[in-house]
Design a protein around this motif. Structure first.
Motif, PDB file in Angstrom:
ATOM      1  N   ASP A 103       1.104  -1.115  -0.040  1.00  0.00           N
ATOM      2  CA  ASP A 103      -0.122  -0.188  -0.277  1.00  0.00           C
ATOM      3  C   ASP A 103       0.914   1.381   0.042  1.00  0.00           C
ATOM      4  O   ASP A 103       0.624   2.543  -0.564  1.00  0.00           O
ATOM      5  N   ARG A 161       1.755   1.518  -3.770  1.00  0.00           N
ATOM      6  CA  ARG A 161       1.223   2.132  -4.106  1.00  0.00           C
ATOM      7  C   ARG A 161       0.488   3.375  -4.275  1.00  0.00           C
ATOM      8  O   ARG A 161      -0.533   4.191  -5.505  1.00  0.00           O
ATOM      9  N   ASP A 162       0.822   4.364  -2.724  1.00  0.00           N
ATOM     10  CA  ASP A 162      -0.305   5.214  -2.935  1.00  0.00           C
ATOM     11  C   ASP A 162       0.268   6.265  -3.715  1.00  0.00           C
ATOM     12  O   ASP A 162       1.819   5.921  -3.358  1.00  0.00           O
ATOM     13  N   ASP A 163      -0.763   6.802  -4.882  1.00  0.00           N
ATOM     14  CA  ASP A 163       0.016   8.283  -5.384  1.00  0.00           C
ATOM     15  C   ASP A 163      -0.100   9.543  -4.655  1.00  0.00           C
ATOM     16  O   ASP A 163       0.580  10.275  -4.933  1.00  0.00           O
ATOM     17  N   ASP A 164      -1.035   9.106  -3.196  1.00  0.00           N
ATOM     18  CA  ASP A 164      -1.044  10.540  -3.034  1.00  0.00           C
ATOM     19  C   ASP A 164       0.674  10.253  -1.876  1.00  0.00           C
ATOM     20  O   ASP A 164       0.989  12.152  -1.561  1.00  0.00           O
ATOM     21  N   LYS A 190       7.463   8.188   1.830  1.00  0.00           N
ATOM     22  CA  LYS A 190       6.936   6.395   1.240  1.00  0.00           C
ATOM     23  C   LYS A 190       8.339   6.322   1.617  1.00  0.00           C
ATOM     24  O   LYS A 190       8.451   5.169   2.646  1.00  0.00           O
ATOM     25  N   ARG A 225      -3.186   6.044   8.740  1.00  0.00           N
ATOM     26  CA  ARG A 225      -3.567   5.763   6.482  1.00  0.00           C
ATOM     27  C   ARG A 225      -4.341   4.277   6.402  1.00  0.00           C
ATOM     28  O   ARG A 225      -4.625   4.357   5.221  1.00  0.00           O
ATOM     29  N   HIS A 242      -7.880   4.375   3.759  1.00  0.00           N
ATOM     30  CA  HIS A 242      -8.441   4.566   2.459  1.00  0.00           C
ATOM     31  C   HIS A 242      -7.465   3.150   1.979  1.00  0.00           C
ATOM     32  O   HIS A 242      -7.380   3.309   0.843  1.00  0.00           O
ATOM     33  N   MET A 243      -6.618   2.422   2.632  1.00  0.00           N
ATOM     34  CA  MET A 243      -5.921   1.309   1.989  1.00  0.00           C
ATOM     35  C   MET A 243      -7.607   0.022   1.319  1.00  0.00           C
ATOM     36  O   MET A 243      -7.012   0.147   0.099  1.00  0.00           O
ATOM     37  N   ARG A 276      -7.945   2.150  -1.886  1.00  0.00           N
ATOM     38  CA  ARG A 276      -6.729   2.107  -2.929  1.00  0.00           C
ATOM     39  C   ARG A 276      -6.247   0.822  -3.802  1.00  0.00           C
ATOM     40  O   ARG A 276      -6.544   0.772  -4.984  1.00  0.00           O
TER      41      ARG A 276
END
Length: 150
Positions: free
Chosen positions: A39, A42-45, A51, A73, A76-77, A80
């Motif tokens: 995750d 993978r997170d674009d935010d 990261k 966090r 929102h896992m 996503r």
């Protein structure tokens, strides 16, 4: 030489269940750890430094890092994960549509040829030649019908 040996009857059933519980909790812990690491990537935010910071925190202090990540966090896992699965499904559907549309004309043409053969409009030999032309392999049709004459 006074080492104590344990036999099967020295290990009670409840201890076996307790050991299995700890084993499965250990496996679940690793699944959770790897899902969080996936995750993070993978997170674009998150930016690169974010990261890297979360990754170092989760690897250096795994229990604290995982629990803090889930609190901060974790909300929102799931979204996503759903977005990633939806994107994969759309990509797969697009691939299927592209593949089916590229070969769809030949399927329709073969169906039409089969109907013509069943009605008696064309002979079996003409059907084979036309089928070979539609499928793109002119090898058997070029040899004529001598091999199938019986």
């Amino acid at each position: 030489m006074s080492t104590q040996t344990y036999l099967a009857y020295d290990y009670p059933l409840l201890s076996m269940f307790w050991t299995m519980l700890w084993f499965f909790l250990w496996i679940m812990w690793f699944i959770l750890l790897f899902r969080i690491i996936l995750d993070i990537f993978r997170d674009d935010d998150l930016g690169g430094w974010g990261k890297a910071g979360w990754l170092v925190f989760v690897i250096v202090l795994p229990f604290l890092g995982v629990f803090v990540y889930l609190v901060v966090r974790g909300r929102h896992m799931g979204s996503r994960e759903v977005a990633h699965a939806r994107a994969q499904q759309e990509e797969f559907d697009r691939y299927i549509r592209d593949t089916a549309s590229s070969g769809g004309g030949s399927v329709d043409e073969l169906a039409r040829l089969s109907e013509m053969r069943n009605r008696g409009d064309i002979s079996e030999e003409e059907f084979r030649r036309a089928k070979d032309l539609v499928l793109g392999n002119a090898g058997p049709a070029a040899g004529g019908g001598a091999a199938t004459g019986t």
